[in-house]
Design an enzyme around this catalytic site. Structure first.
Site, PDB file in Angstrom:
ATOM      1  N   CYS A 172       8.943 -10.320 -52.333  1.00  0.00           N
ATOM      2  CA  CYS A 172       8.968 -11.738 -52.211  1.00  0.00           C
ATOM      3  C   CYS A 172       7.533 -12.128 -52.585  1.00  0.00           C
ATOM      4  O   CYS A 172       7.208 -13.424 -52.597  1.00  0.00           O
ATOM      5  CB  CYS A 172       9.552 -12.373 -50.984  1.00  0.00           C
ATOM      6  N   HIS A 304       6.834 -20.300 -47.068  1.00  0.00           N
ATOM      7  CA  HIS A 304       7.708 -19.346 -47.562  1.00  0.00           C
ATOM      8  C   HIS A 304       9.068 -19.573 -46.961  1.00  0.00           C
ATOM      9  O   HIS A 304      10.141 -19.458 -47.871  1.00  0.00           O
ATOM     10  CB  HIS A 304       7.086 -17.904 -46.888  1.00  0.00           C
ATOM     11  N   GLU A 315       6.046 -18.026 -39.342  1.00  0.00           N
ATOM     12  CA  GLU A 315       5.281 -18.721 -40.139  1.00  0.00           C
ATOM     13  C   GLU A 315       4.937 -19.988 -39.442  1.00  0.00           C
ATOM     14  O   GLU A 315       3.652 -20.452 -39.536  1.00  0.00           O
ATOM     15  CB  GLU A 315       6.231 -19.087 -41.511  1.00  0.00           C
ATOM     16  N   LYS A 336      12.889 -23.322 -50.908  1.00  0.00           N
ATOM     17  CA  LYS A 336      14.405 -22.410 -50.703  1.00  0.00           C
ATOM     18  C   LYS A 336      15.189 -22.921 -50.164  1.00  0.00           C
ATOM     19  O   LYS A 336      16.470 -22.565 -50.269  1.00  0.00           O
ATOM     20  CB  LYS A 336      13.773 -21.242 -49.974  1.00  0.00           C
ATOM     21  N   HIS A 341      16.509 -18.097 -52.202  1.00  0.00           N
ATOM     22  CA  HIS A 341      15.315 -17.222 -52.189  1.00  0.00           C
ATOM     23  C   HIS A 341      15.404 -16.318 -53.321  1.00  0.00           C
ATOM     24  O   HIS A 341      16.325 -15.499 -53.514  1.00  0.00           O
ATOM     25  CB  HIS A 341      15.616 -16.239 -50.986  1.00  0.00           C
ATOM     26  N   PHE A 400       8.751  -8.365 -47.564  1.00  0.00           N
ATOM     27  CA  PHE A 400       8.904  -7.451 -46.898  1.00  0.00           C
ATOM     28  C   PHE A 400       8.015  -6.240 -46.926  1.00  0.00           C
ATOM     29  O   PHE A 400       7.600  -6.202 -47.936  1.00  0.00           O
ATOM     30  CB  PHE A 400      10.467  -6.676 -47.395  1.00  0.00           C
TER      31      PHE A 400
END
Length: 414
Positions: A172, A304, A315, A336, A341, A400
């Site tokens: 990502c 994010h 976050e 998002k 996403h 990830f």
């Protein structure tokens, strides 16, 4: 024009997007202003035994219409869907930049367009042909379609780019890493111009099964920072920027949209799935240091914000650690909530969002945020965007594997 350390300054002169809420930047921005949600019921392939049946899919995209004027790249019409999105977004960005390609010295240009997954639609269709329909062979262009660097190659061919041309792959954070690499090449005089970003199209039966097995997808919707959030929603699309050295842009009288004033990168080096606070902290701090800005200089942060329980809380805590008392004054949103996403493409789409924010002095909302999680207690611009004077905007991408990348955008230099 160079910074105090001798590195050249890098500006944005063009941008393009393909998203579930708009197939170009003007439509995308208008949809954000409306708070439009791109999450819909899955369609276009056999759903069979899928439990998760929603996604943010791109509909009504016609490559024959959108890419019909391509001249140098003879195979783009036969490419994978992710390459179509990349080509369309790059084309929009190039047109806005006003650059004539190939540039005078094509070896002084770069094309870095990444993808977290490459041609997964082609993979699935080919395997269905071989193993379910018992066909003896796949399409002759199957190999070219699936390669993760195909999108960058298609775009590079069309625009005659002979300098560094390749893909990044960091889940990502893919697009954000691609943009940061382009910035670095321009700063250090490797190239003068770069087309940078990422593209993703992974929504098919096999991918949905794989994500479903990881238990991170929501069956209901993408609700970042909300108490009701229960997973992310897969999206698709592309986001691309044309960036140049300031002197190159000024010499040709370009309309400069924004300056990329800083970037930061880090790795958690701890866990493939569960995020850590230290890595995101360091990426944000490094971006601020690179930009020579204080935390209080940032007015807007594009989070994010994936809508998973762990990521959103993590976050939030990372932002608090980096921004201190200023965290409560930051306008923050997860777009998002509208686009889903889009995996590796997310950072490119969100970079374009930040450029628009700096230009328009309007910040997009986090939709679906009716009841915030008490652990996510910052200003996440719930449901309705707002007018706000923004000089500097930060964009976070945390992937990830603990792969973190952050960009900071500022106003066009005078």
């Amino acid at each position: 024009m160079a910074n105090a350390n001798g590195a050249r300054r890098v500006v944005v002169t063009g941008m393009g997007v393909v998203t579930p809420i708009g197939l170009n930047v003007p439509d995308f921005w208008a949809s954000m202003q409306e708070g439009k949600c791109g999450v819909t019921a899955l369609e276009g392939f056999p759903l069979e035994d899928l439990k998760i049946r929603i996604a943010a899919q791109i509909k009504d995209f016609d490559p024959k219409q959108r890419l019909r004027h391509f001249q140098r790249d003879k195979l783009v019409m036969h490419a994978d869907r992710y390459s179509w999105f990349a080509a369309a977004s790059a084309d929009e960005a190039v047109k806005q930049s006003g650059l004539e390609f190939p540039i005078a010295n094509p070896y002084r240009s770069a094309c870095i367009i990444g993808s977290g997954a490459g041609g997964l639609v082609t993979f699935e269709n080919s395997y269905r042909s071989l193993f379910i329909e018992n066909k003896r062979a796949t399409h002759p262009l199957t190999l070219l379609r699936i390669i993760g660097s195909s999108a960058s190659a298609h775009v590079g061919i069309e625009f005659g780019i002979k300098g560094p041309t390749f893909a990044t792959c960091s889940a990502c954070s893919t697009a954000t890493h691609a943009i940061a690499l382009g910035v670095d090449y321009i700063r250090n005089n490797v190239v003068d111009v770069a087309i940078v970003g990422a593209s993703e199209s992974v929504i098919n039966y096999g991918t949905m099964k794989a994500w479903q097995a990881l238990h991170v997808l929501s069956p209901e919707g993408c609700f970042p920072f909300a108490k009701k959030r229960n997973g992310t929603v897969l999206g698709e699309g592309a986001g691309t920027l044309v960036i140049e050295s300031l002197e190159h842009a000024q010499a040709r009288g370009a309309n400069i949209l924004a300056e990329i004033v800083g970037y930061g990168m880090s790795s958690d080096a701890k866990d493939m799935v569960n995020p850590d606070i230290e890595g995101p902290n360091e990426a944000m701090r490094r971006a601020l240091d690179d930009a020579k800005l204080a935390p209080s200089d940032i007015q807007y942060l594009n989070a994010h914000g994936t809508a998973t329980t762990i990521n959103d809380a993590n976050e939030t805590n990372a932002i608090k650690a980096v921004f201190g008392n200023h965290a409560k004054n930051l306008a923050i949103s997860s777009t998002k909530s509208m686009t889903g996403h889009p995996l590796g493409a997310g950072g490119g789409i969100e970079a374009a969002t930040c450029v628009k924010v700096v230009n328009e002095n309007w910040v997009p909302p986090t939709i679906g945020l009716d009841d915030p999680d008490p652990d996510c207690d910052l200003d996440y611009i719930p449901n309705v965007g707002r007018n706000l004077d923004v000089t500097y905007a930060m964009s976070n991408s945390f992937a990830f594997g603990g792969l973190n990348a952050v960009l900071i955008f500022g106003p066009a230099p005078n």
